[in-house]
Design a protein around this motif. Structure first.
Motif, short mmCIF file in Angstrom:
data_model
loop_
_atom_site.label_atom_id
_atom_site.label_comp_id
_atom_site.label_asym_id
_atom_site.label_seq_id
_atom_site.Cartn_x
_atom_site.Cartn_y
_atom_site.Cartn_z
N ALA A 162 32.29 6.65 -22.94
CA ALA A 162 32.69 8.01 -23.31
C ALA A 162 31.92 8.50 -24.53
CB ALA A 162 34.20 8.06 -23.57
N ALA A 163 31.69 7.58 -25.50
CA ALA A 163 30.95 7.94 -26.71
C ALA A 163 29.48 8.21 -26.38
CB ALA A 163 31.07 6.82 -27.74
N LEU A 164 28.87 7.33 -25.60
CA LEU A 164 27.45 7.45 -25.30
C LEU A 164 27.15 8.71 -24.46
CD1 LEU A 164 26.63 3.72 -24.49
CD2 LEU A 164 25.96 5.00 -26.53
N ARG B 252 44.52 8.03 -23.10
CA ARG B 252 43.28 7.64 -23.77
C ARG B 252 42.17 8.64 -23.53
NH1 ARG B 252 45.97 2.96 -22.61
NH2 ARG B 252 46.10 1.41 -24.28
N GLN B 253 42.16 9.27 -22.37
CA GLN B 253 41.20 10.36 -22.15
C GLN B 253 41.51 11.53 -23.07
OE1 GLN B 253 40.90 11.53 -18.05
NE2 GLN B 253 39.91 9.63 -17.40
N THR B 254 42.80 11.81 -23.26
CA THR B 254 43.21 12.87 -24.18
C THR B 254 42.76 12.55 -25.60
OG1 THR B 254 45.14 13.33 -22.80
CG2 THR B 254 45.17 14.20 -25.04
N LEU B 255 42.97 11.30 -26.01
CA LEU B 255 42.55 10.87 -27.35
C LEU B 255 41.04 11.01 -27.51
CD1 LEU B 255 42.99 9.51 -30.10
CD2 LEU B 255 42.92 7.29 -28.91
N ALA B 256 40.28 10.55 -26.50
CA ALA B 256 38.82 10.64 -26.56
C ALA B 256 38.38 12.11 -26.65
CB ALA B 256 38.20 9.97 -25.34
N ALA B 257 39.04 12.98 -25.88
CA ALA B 257 38.69 14.41 -25.89
C ALA B 257 38.91 15.02 -27.27
CB ALA B 257 39.51 15.15 -24.84
N LEU C 125 33.05 8.71 -33.84
CA LEU C 125 34.46 8.33 -33.94
C LEU C 125 34.91 7.59 -32.69
CD1 LEU C 125 35.99 11.60 -35.49
CD2 LEU C 125 35.61 9.40 -36.63
N VAL C 126 34.53 8.11 -31.52
CA VAL C 126 34.88 7.42 -30.27
C VAL C 126 34.17 6.07 -30.19
CG1 VAL C 126 34.81 7.56 -27.74
CG2 VAL C 126 35.31 9.60 -29.08
N GLY C 127 32.93 6.03 -30.67
CA GLY C 127 32.19 4.77 -30.69
C GLY C 127 32.85 3.73 -31.57
N GLY D 250 39.55 5.53 -20.55
CA GLY D 250 40.71 5.26 -19.72
C GLY D 250 41.52 4.11 -20.27
N GLY D 251 42.72 3.94 -19.70
CA GLY D 251 43.62 2.87 -20.11
C GLY D 251 43.74 1.80 -19.06
N ASN D 252 44.97 1.32 -18.87
CA ASN D 252 45.20 0.22 -17.92
C ASN D 252 44.71 0.58 -16.52
OD1 ASN D 252 46.46 -1.37 -19.87
ND2 ASN D 252 48.48 -0.54 -19.42
#
Length: 276
Positions: free
Chosen positions: A222-224, A140-145, A156-158, A232-234
């Motif tokens: 992450a968006a803000l 999920r960090q990779t996706l956010a990046a 988009l992240v928001g 992050g995930g689980n």
């Protein structure tokens, strides 16, 4: 004279039901293990930490068992079966959701679920084949990046954060309101079994919703802050709970709820009527 059998409708394809039940069982194994690992981490049982609560950590736990590669291969196959069943539900409308806006939204949810569990199946299969150790960091960090690198990346992240928050709220509502009862009650089960399924489902959906709410909140941060490290995930969600006041007890309660969700999947696999 025409053959009477030509007027008799053919039985539904048995393989679809087999895929569904096998897939639900595999999903049950994953959620039970997730809950067990989170519970052990909450109270530091066996030196366990939240590090192993991401999907790759769960699969590594299976792989470390006796005949682990065979077991993980079965889990991969089961998750693939679950993904295919979800696609069938969406495309063939086996649940009779219809083609209005509400029905299409529910069928799109089946497709999204199929894509998610299909990706889990691919990761598990790659680990079985030795092509991936599952240690590639937080997905999920990779996706956010990657999203933050795009134009309007923060937006988009928001949007992803808001979608995850809504999904988490809906899971809690779905569990608390017991809207899943119709599916359970349509199986003609004994009252005791039906009651156990409804209780396990209620606790499971609500625990799942809490985890999704926290993941959505982390994506929002992450968006803000325009920082993928906030997502992050689980693992990150469980660490968030663990760091709260009485965190071990809160994480332990959520972990038990996830175990209940896994048990609910096993009971669905055994008792739920599968529409084909």
């Amino acid at each position: 004279m025409a053959d009477v059998s030509s007027y008799v409708p053919s039985p539904p394809p048995k393989w679809v039901e087999t895929f569904a039940r096998f897939g639900l069982s595999a999903k049950g194994v994953v959620y039970c293990l997730l809950g067990i690992l989170a519970f052990m981490a909450a109270f530091e049982i066996g030196g366990q930490s939240t590090e192993n609560t991401e999907r790759s950590g769960i699969f590594r736990t299976i792989q470390d068992m006796p005949a682990g590669n065979i077991l993980l291969g079965l889990i991969a196959l089961g998750l693939l079966c679950y993904a295919i069943w979800r696609f069938i539900q969406a495309v063939r409308d086996t649940e009779d959701k219809g083609s209005d806006a509400k029905g299409v939204a529910k069928r799109l949810r089946y497709i999204f679920s199929g894509l998610v569990y299909g990706s889990f199946a691919v990761l598990a299969a790659r680990m079985v084949l030795g092509n991936s150790s599952g240690s590639g960091g937080d997905s999920r960090q990779t996706l956010a990046a990657k999203l933050l690198e795009q134009p309007f990346g923060q937006w988009l992240v928001g949007l992803l954060a808001v979608g995850t928050l809504i999904a988490g709220i809906y899971q809690i509502y779905y569990g608390y309101s017991e809207k899943y009862k119709k599916e359970v009650q349509s199986g003609g089960l004994k009252h005791e079994v039906e009651h156990q399924m409804i209780r396990a489902g209620k606790l499971g959906y609500m625990a799942r919703g809490i985890v999704w709410l926290i993941i959505g909140y982390l994506f929002l941060q992450a968006a803000l802050k325009s920082s993928s490290s906030e997502a992050g995930g689980n693992k990150a969600a469980f660490q968030f709970l663990e760091n709260a006041s009485y965190g071990s007890f809160i994480l332990g309660a959520v972990a038990l709820g996830l175990i209940c969700y896994g048990i609910f999947m096993f009971m669905r696999a055994k008792y739920q009527p599968i529409h084909t």
